[in-house]
Motif scaffolding. Structure first.
Motif, PDB file in Angstrom:
ATOM      1  N   ARG A  35      37.506  37.149  26.477  1.00  0.00           N
ATOM      2  CA  ARG A  35      38.391  38.245  26.899  1.00  0.00           C
ATOM      3  C   ARG A  35      39.621  37.719  27.629  1.00  0.00           C
ATOM      4  O   ARG A  35      40.727  38.212  27.439  1.00  0.00           O
ATOM      5  N   PHE A  36      39.423  36.703  28.478  1.00  0.00           N
ATOM      6  CA  PHE A  36      40.551  36.127  29.219  1.00  0.00           C
ATOM      7  C   PHE A  36      41.394  35.244  28.298  1.00  0.00           C
ATOM      8  O   PHE A  36      42.617  35.209  28.398  1.00  0.00           O
ATOM      9  N   GLU A  37      40.715  34.538  27.404  1.00  0.00           N
ATOM     10  CA  GLU A  37      41.406  33.648  26.478  1.00  0.00           C
ATOM     11  C   GLU A  37      42.300  34.453  25.528  1.00  0.00           C
ATOM     12  O   GLU A  37      43.470  34.137  25.341  1.00  0.00           O
ATOM     13  N   VAL A 101      35.757  48.009  37.623  1.00  0.00           N
ATOM     14  CA  VAL A 101      35.334  48.228  39.004  1.00  0.00           C
ATOM     15  C   VAL A 101      33.902  47.713  39.233  1.00  0.00           C
ATOM     16  O   VAL A 101      33.148  47.484  38.284  1.00  0.00           O
ATOM     17  N   THR A 102      33.554  47.579  40.522  1.00  0.00           N
ATOM     18  CA  THR A 102      32.314  46.917  40.936  1.00  0.00           C
ATOM     19  C   THR A 102      31.057  47.531  40.303  1.00  0.00           C
ATOM     20  O   THR A 102      30.158  46.809  39.879  1.00  0.00           O
ATOM     21  N   ASN A 103      30.989  48.866  40.294  1.00  0.00           N
ATOM     22  CA  ASN A 103      29.827  49.554  39.706  1.00  0.00           C
ATOM     23  C   ASN A 103      30.038  49.720  38.193  1.00  0.00           C
ATOM     24  O   ASN A 103      30.886  50.496  37.765  1.00  0.00           O
ATOM     25  N   GLU A 108      35.485  51.456  33.366  1.00  0.00           N
ATOM     26  CA  GLU A 108      35.982  52.024  32.113  1.00  0.00           C
ATOM     27  C   GLU A 108      35.439  51.254  30.906  1.00  0.00           C
ATOM     28  O   GLU A 108      35.346  50.020  30.941  1.00  0.00           O
ATOM     29  N   PRO A 109      35.131  51.976  29.830  1.00  0.00           N
ATOM     30  CA  PRO A 109      34.841  51.292  28.566  1.00  0.00           C
ATOM     31  C   PRO A 109      36.043  50.422  28.202  1.00  0.00           C
ATOM     32  O   PRO A 109      37.180  50.794  28.466  1.00  0.00           O
ATOM     33  N   GLY A 110      35.778  49.273  27.639  1.00  0.00           N
ATOM     34  CA  GLY A 110      36.872  48.340  27.341  1.00  0.00           C
ATOM     35  C   GLY A 110      36.954  47.231  28.375  1.00  0.00           C
ATOM     36  O   GLY A 110      37.488  46.167  28.106  1.00  0.00           O
ATOM     37  N   ARG A 113      32.686  44.828  32.653  1.00  0.00           N
ATOM     38  CA  ARG A 113      31.551  45.531  33.275  1.00  0.00           C
ATOM     39  C   ARG A 113      31.277  46.856  32.585  1.00  0.00           C
ATOM     40  O   ARG A 113      30.113  47.252  32.419  1.00  0.00           O
ATOM     41  N   GLY A 114      32.321  47.564  32.183  1.00  0.00           N
ATOM     42  CA  GLY A 114      32.166  48.857  31.508  1.00  0.00           C
ATOM     43  C   GLY A 114      31.453  48.712  30.170  1.00  0.00           C
ATOM     44  O   GLY A 114      30.695  49.590  29.762  1.00  0.00           O
ATOM     45  N   ASP A 115      31.676  47.609  29.499  1.00  0.00           N
ATOM     46  CA  ASP A 115      31.066  47.401  28.175  1.00  0.00           C
ATOM     47  C   ASP A 115      29.702  46.718  28.234  1.00  0.00           C
ATOM     48  O   ASP A 115      28.879  46.921  27.346  1.00  0.00           O
ATOM     49  N   LEU A 116      29.481  45.891  29.265  1.00  0.00           N
ATOM     50  CA  LEU A 116      28.352  44.953  29.181  1.00  0.00           C
ATOM     51  C   LEU A 116      27.322  45.057  30.296  1.00  0.00           C
ATOM     52  O   LEU A 116      26.381  44.260  30.329  1.00  0.00           O
TER      53      LEU A 116
END
Ligand code: IDP
Ligand code: MG
Length: 160
Positions: A35-37, A101-103, A108-110, A113-116
């Motif tokens: 994702r960062f790459e 965000v932390t939780n 958000e999806p995308g 954390r939101g996806d995984l």
């Protein structure tokens, strides 16, 4: 989102990103690095590392008074982590947006954390929250000779 980071979004920054032990155990290392790459940031440091308790406590020292602190230290030291240093214009705030965000249930999806992920205590990845902490955390987790300076071939295709 952190408004104090917006002002510094035009400067070259470095941020410390870490795949936490759950991310490694769940086979998400490649996905997270990707994702960062793909975004266009530059990887300048990367290693698999079993974090000692003392380092985990230093890294999270601002959270020492929180009730979840002992479990947080247990979590971060429960298995190897993947330590990364990333560089780029506005990378600190952008990485936080990519992470979410932390939780994870509110992320958000995308976002990573939101996806995984589904729980704050197993939120798969860390990202520095300010340029100052980016520098501090990279110095904490890496030795100087573990950080590489290089020019990506795609540089002229990322920024005019
Ligand atoms: P951040 O990772 O999004 O910057 P922080 O508030 O800096 O979030 O907290 C650091 C880490 O501590 C979180 O990523 C999470 O792993 C853990 N943590 C934060 N709040 C809680 C909580 O309420 N319960 C359990 N763990 C928490
Ligand atoms: Mg934090």
């Amino acid at each position: 989102f952190l408004p104090h980071l917006v002002a510094s979004m035009e400067e070259v920054q470095e941020t410390y990103i870490m795949v936490k032990p759950d991310g490694l155990q769940r086979g998400l290392v490649g996905e997270i690095i990707s994702r960062f790459e793909k975004k266009g940031f530059k990887l300048t440091g990367l290693k698999l590392f079993q974090c000692p308790k003392q380092l985990a406590e230093e890294h999270y020292k601002d959270l020492k008074a929180k009730p979840f602190f002992p479990k947080l230290i247990e979590y971060i030291t429960s298995g190897p982590v993947v330590c990364m240093a990333w560089e780029g214009v506005g990378v600190v705030a952008s990485a936080r947006k990519l992470i979410g965000v932390t939780n994870p249930l509110q992320a958000e999806p995308g976002t990573i954390r939101g996806d995984l992920a589904v729980q704050t205590g197993r939120n798969v990845v860390h990202g520095s929250d300010s340029p100052e902490n980016g520098k501090r955390e990279i110095a904490l987790w890496f030795t100087e000779d573990e950080i590489c300076q290089w020019t990506p071939a795609q540089a002229p295709w990322l920024r005019e």
